[in-house]
Design a protein around this motif. Structure first.
Motif, PDB file in Angstrom:
ATOM      1  N   PRO A   1       0.824  -1.215   0.000  1.00 51.22           N
ATOM      2  CA  PRO A   1       0.000   0.000   0.000  1.00 51.22           C
ATOM      3  C   PRO A   1       0.856   1.261   0.000  1.00 51.22           C
ATOM      4  O   PRO A   1       2.007   1.250   0.454  1.00 51.22           O
ATOM      5  CB  PRO A   1      -0.796  -0.121   1.302  1.00 51.22           C
ATOM      6  N   GLY A   2       0.310   2.342  -0.504  1.00 50.62           N
ATOM      7  CA  GLY A   2       1.017   3.611  -0.475  1.00 50.62           C
ATOM      8  C   GLY A   2       1.222   4.098   0.946  1.00 50.62           C
ATOM      9  O   GLY A   2       0.335   3.960   1.793  1.00 50.62           O
ATOM     10  N   LEU A   3       2.380   4.664   1.209  1.00 52.55           N
ATOM     11  CA  LEU A   3       2.741   5.094   2.560  1.00 52.55           C
ATOM     12  C   LEU A   3       3.192   6.547   2.559  1.00 52.55           C
ATOM     13  O   LEU A   3       3.748   7.039   1.583  1.00 52.55           O
ATOM     14  CB  LEU A   3       3.876   4.221   3.101  1.00 52.55           C
ATOM     15  N   VAL A   4       2.976   7.208   3.670  1.00 53.56           N
ATOM     16  CA  VAL A   4       3.544   8.544   3.880  1.00 53.56           C
ATOM     17  C   VAL A   4       5.020   8.413   4.219  1.00 53.56           C
ATOM     18  O   VAL A   4       5.855   9.204   3.785  1.00 53.56           O
ATOM     19  CB  VAL A   4       2.792   9.280   5.008  1.00 53.56           C
ATOM     20  N   GLY A   5       5.360   7.401   5.018  1.00 50.49           N
ATOM     21  CA  GLY A   5       6.748   7.148   5.390  1.00 50.49           C
ATOM     22  C   GLY A   5       7.444   6.277   4.365  1.00 50.49           C
ATOM     23  O   GLY A   5       7.095   6.284   3.181  1.00 50.49           O
ATOM     24  N   THR A   6       8.419   5.495   4.802  1.00 56.87           N
ATOM     25  CA  THR A   6       9.200   4.665   3.886  1.00 56.87           C
ATOM     26  C   THR A   6       9.296   3.236   4.388  1.00 56.87           C
ATOM     27  O   THR A   6       9.289   2.969   5.591  1.00 56.87           O
ATOM     28  CB  THR A   6      10.633   5.214   3.717  1.00 56.87           C
ATOM     29  N   LEU A   7       9.379   2.330   3.444  1.00 57.84           N
ATOM     30  CA  LEU A   7       9.653   0.923   3.729  1.00 57.84           C
ATOM     31  C   LEU A   7      10.992   0.612   3.090  1.00 57.84           C
ATOM     32  O   LEU A   7      11.110   0.635   1.863  1.00 57.84           O
ATOM     33  CB  LEU A   7       8.543   0.038   3.158  1.00 57.84           C
ATOM     34  N   GLU A   8      11.999   0.360   3.884  1.00 55.12           N
ATOM     35  CA  GLU A   8      13.371   0.269   3.389  1.00 55.12           C
ATOM     36  C   GLU A   8      13.905  -1.153   3.450  1.00 55.12           C
ATOM     37  O   GLU A   8      13.753  -1.839   4.461  1.00 55.12           O
ATOM     38  CB  GLU A   8      14.284   1.198   4.193  1.00 55.12           C
ATOM     39  N   THR A   9      14.547  -1.562   2.361  1.00 53.34           N
ATOM     40  CA  THR A   9      15.188  -2.877   2.316  1.00 53.34           C
ATOM     41  C   THR A   9      16.686  -2.770   2.038  1.00 53.34           C
ATOM     42  O   THR A   9      17.332  -3.746   1.695  1.00 53.34           O
ATOM     43  CB  THR A   9      14.531  -3.753   1.235  1.00 53.34           C
ATOM     44  N   THR A  10      17.214  -1.572   2.198  1.00 47.13           N
ATOM     45  CA  THR A  10      18.644  -1.354   2.015  1.00 47.13           C
ATOM     46  C   THR A  10      19.446  -2.315   2.893  1.00 47.13           C
ATOM     47  O   THR A  10      19.143  -2.466   4.078  1.00 47.13           O
ATOM     48  CB  THR A  10      19.010   0.076   2.434  1.00 47.13           C
ATOM     49  N   PRO A  11      20.480  -2.971   2.377  1.00 42.51           N
ATOM     50  CA  PRO A  11      21.275  -3.881   3.205  1.00 42.51           C
ATOM     51  C   PRO A  11      21.759  -3.249   4.503  1.00 42.51           C
ATOM     52  O   PRO A  11      21.678  -3.867   5.568  1.00 42.51           O
ATOM     53  CB  PRO A  11      22.446  -4.263   2.291  1.00 42.51           C
ATOM     54  N   GLY A  12      22.253  -2.017   4.433  1.00 44.55           N
ATOM     55  CA  GLY A  12      22.749  -1.373   5.646  1.00 44.55           C
ATOM     56  C   GLY A  12      21.671  -1.154   6.686  1.00 44.55           C
ATOM     57  O   GLY A  12      21.912  -1.271   7.888  1.00 44.55           O
ATOM     58  N   VAL A  13      20.449  -0.860   6.224  1.00 46.09           N
ATOM     59  CA  VAL A  13      19.348  -0.610   7.153  1.00 46.09           C
ATOM     60  C   VAL A  13      18.904  -1.905   7.819  1.00 46.09           C
ATOM     61  O   VAL A  13      18.781  -1.981   9.041  1.00 46.09           O
ATOM     62  CB  VAL A  13      18.166   0.063   6.427  1.00 46.09           C
ATOM     63  N   VAL A  14      18.655  -2.941   7.018  1.00 44.97           N
ATOM     64  CA  VAL A  14      18.209  -4.194   7.630  1.00 44.97           C
ATOM     65  C   VAL A  14      19.301  -4.810   8.494  1.00 44.97           C
ATOM     66  O   VAL A  14      19.010  -5.459   9.502  1.00 44.97           O
ATOM     67  CB  VAL A  14      17.693  -5.198   6.577  1.00 44.97           C
ATOM     68  N   ASP A  15      20.562  -4.577   8.128  1.00 46.25           N
ATOM     69  CA  ASP A  15      21.655  -5.055   8.973  1.00 46.25           C
ATOM     70  C   ASP A  15      21.597  -4.389  10.348  1.00 46.25           C
ATOM     71  O   ASP A  15      21.772  -5.047  11.376  1.00 46.25           O
ATOM     72  CB  ASP A  15      23.016  -4.758   8.330  1.00 46.25           C
ATOM     73  N   ALA A  16      21.355  -3.083  10.366  1.00 45.06           N
ATOM     74  CA  ALA A  16      21.298  -2.359  11.633  1.00 45.06           C
ATOM     75  C   ALA A  16      20.160  -2.865  12.509  1.00 45.06           C
ATOM     76  O   ALA A  16      20.295  -2.973  13.724  1.00 45.06           O
ATOM     77  CB  ALA A  16      21.131  -0.858  11.370  1.00 45.06           C
ATOM     78  N   PHE A  17      19.032  -3.209  11.886  1.00 45.70           N
ATOM     79  CA  PHE A  17      17.881  -3.677  12.651  1.00 45.70           C
ATOM     80  C   PHE A  17      17.948  -5.169  12.957  1.00 45.70           C
ATOM     81  O   PHE A  17      17.031  -5.725  13.550  1.00 45.70           O
ATOM     82  CB  PHE A  17      16.587  -3.328  11.917  1.00 45.70           C
TER      83      PHE A  17
END
Length: 508
Positions: A57-73
């Motif tokens: 669905p369309g979002l106001v925020g962001t859905l991120e799959t960047t390797p660096g981002v998912v690594d941090a989480f």
């Protein structure tokens, strides 16, 4: 921790590697859906003509799959479940509550797990403050609580905040108008939503209960994608399952928490005891007569390293006239020559761990794995258990950490899933290890946790959800006892697809 976030910042400078949905940079590669067969996110090109891809669905925020981002989480404060096995598929940076509602509905429809990541801390050291992977969501969606971190209102006797606000942020804001939350954790840079979902405890528990006991209402998104309000009298079952329920029945997005007048100053007494017997007697004496507003304590090494002693840390608050110190100390059996008495600003005491945090970071202890052991002991068996602990632990067991140890009344604990021993007085036992950098015996510490836990349970103890203890489904069933069936029913009712917070492992 800081290196993790430098990595995330580094990848942000490489737009060709980014996959972001909502608020998309023009050079970013947009994720448009979830491939239900390959269980991966799909770009627009990958989705063309592919019926296996379900559009996001369309979002106001962001859905991120960047390797660096998912690594941090994939990491947390405990660093015991870091890395690839804990990686989410994506991180939601919500632009508002509606984004979370949409993602919960999307996750339910596509059998994707979801968990909130508190993202607390200071400076660049921002991450989940779970210590045993409780907030991890392998292959699912991690919700960045920083996307819901606004203080919405401060009233005469309550505050309304988004769940990602930290206790430190709220305390600083309320002190500006002469108010304070009645119960606070020792470390203030953790999210309010995350804390109340596991209970939360601090040095005023003997007066106000757990932090979740000071919550008047919550706005929560349940597993069917509905945003509802719950209180002790409205949607009571949901309220009771959400507070101290480990994030199993919904995502708390807003909290109404009680406020009380804030004192100006505190006289803090650090009283030392050579043995556990005298410490227990004095701890229960001051608990019973209520002479102090703050009541904590710990077991710690003797200055010469020859064994253990105990510290009673109690505080009397005031505005203009300091309390009579002799009256407050009357009848106590501490080693008076060792006593340390300080008169400090109320805020300075509430934020007292700031300096200690800096020391732990400087020595490297802040970044080590943390095999913590957190339990509640029945008062009648506490001496017996602590004698065993004195034999089991040494200075290396703590590293740069500490062992909090103090009593409170179970009558102050109102939420049913905050499991307590069946006695009127219990002791917090909170072994907060910060191992020395390079410590080779982390697994041995976890094994020791399990051994001490089993001993304590036989004595009638209950665990606190913070700790690092390997637990099976049978262990959890035993822990929740006669409340297990109600908990299971609440899970089925409010999260029928079982998408929320798998890292707790309650229903694995």
């Amino acid at each position: 921790m800081s290196s993790t976030h430098r990595t995330a910042a580094g990848t942000a400078a490489e737009p060709s590697r980014r996959r972001v949905l909502g608020g998309i940079a023009t050079t970013a590669v947009a994720v448009v859906g979830w491939n239900t067969v390959s269980q991966t996110w799909a770009t627009a090109a990958e989705a063309v003509g592919n019926s296996d891809v379900v559009p996001v669905p369309g979002l106001v925020g962001t859905l991120e799959t960047t390797p660096g981002v998912v690594d941090a989480f994939a990491n947390d404060f405990g660093h015991l479940f870091d890395g690839a096995p804990s990686k989410p598929w994506a991180v939601l940076r919500p632009g508002g509550v509606d984004d979370i509602v949409k993602i919960v509905n999307y996750a339910r429809a596509n059998n994707i797990k979801v968990a909130v990541n508190g993202q607390g801390g200071t400076g660049d050291d921002i991450e989940s403050h779970s210590v045993y992977g409780q907030a991890r969501v392998p292959g699912g969606i991690s919700i960045d609580a920083k996307g819901m971190s606004k203080i919405l209102s401060i009233g005469a006797d309550h505050a309304v905040v988004e769940a990602g606000v930290t206790w430190g942020q709220l305390t600083d804001r309320t002190l500006q108008v002469g108010k304070t939350p009645p119960a606070l954790p020792d470390y203030l840079y953790i999210s309010i939503g995350g804390t109340i979902s596991i209970g939360g405890i601090g040095g005023t528990v003997q007066r106000y209960g757990l932090l979740c006991d000071t919550v008047q209402s919550i706005d929560i998104i349940t597993g069917d994608g509905k945003l509802v309000t719950a209180t002790a009298t409205q949607r009571t079952e949901l309220f009771n399952a959400a507070l101290s329920g480990g994030g199993q029945v919904g995502i708390i997005v807003r909290v109404k928490v009680k406020l009380i007048p804030a004192p100006k100053r505190s006289v803090i007494f650090s009283l030392f005891y050579a043995n556990v017997e005298t410490y227990l007697a004095d701890s229960e004496k001051v608990l019973a007569d209520g002479r102090f507003q703050v009541h904590a304590g710990e077991m710690l090494q003797k200055p010469d390293g020859s064994g253990w002693r105990y510290k009673l840390e109690v505080g009397a608050t005031y505005n203009t006239t300091p309390p009579n110190r002799e009256t407050l100390l009357c009848g106590l059996q501490d080693v008076r020559a060792d006593a340390v008495i300080e008169d400090v600003a109320f805020r300075d005491y509430m934020f007292r761990l700031d300096a200690y945090e800096a020391v732990l970071k400087e020595g490297g202890h802040w970044y080590t794995p943390k095999p913590w052991l957190s339990m509640f002991l029945p008062a009648s068996k506490t001496k017996q258990f602590m004698k065993r602990v004195e034999q089991e632990l040494d200075a290396n067991s703590l590293g740069g950490g500490f062992l909090l140890f103090y009593p409170f009344f179970t009558s102050k604990i109102k939420r049913p899933l905050a499991m307590m021993p069946n006695e009127s007085v219990v002791y917090l036992f909170d072994l907060l290890r910060f191992p020395n950098p390079g410590e080779p015996g982390i697994q041995a510490m976890i094994d020791q946790n399990r051994r001490l836990y089993d001993i304590a349970v036989e004595l009638g103890a209950k665990r606190y959800l913070v700790g690092s203890i390997p637990m099976s489904n049978a262990d959890w069933k035993k822990h929740f006892g006669n409340r297990w069936t109600g908990f299971v029913n609440a899970k089925k009712k409010f999260d029928p697809q079982n998408i929320f917070t798998p890292g707790q492992g309650f229903f694995a």
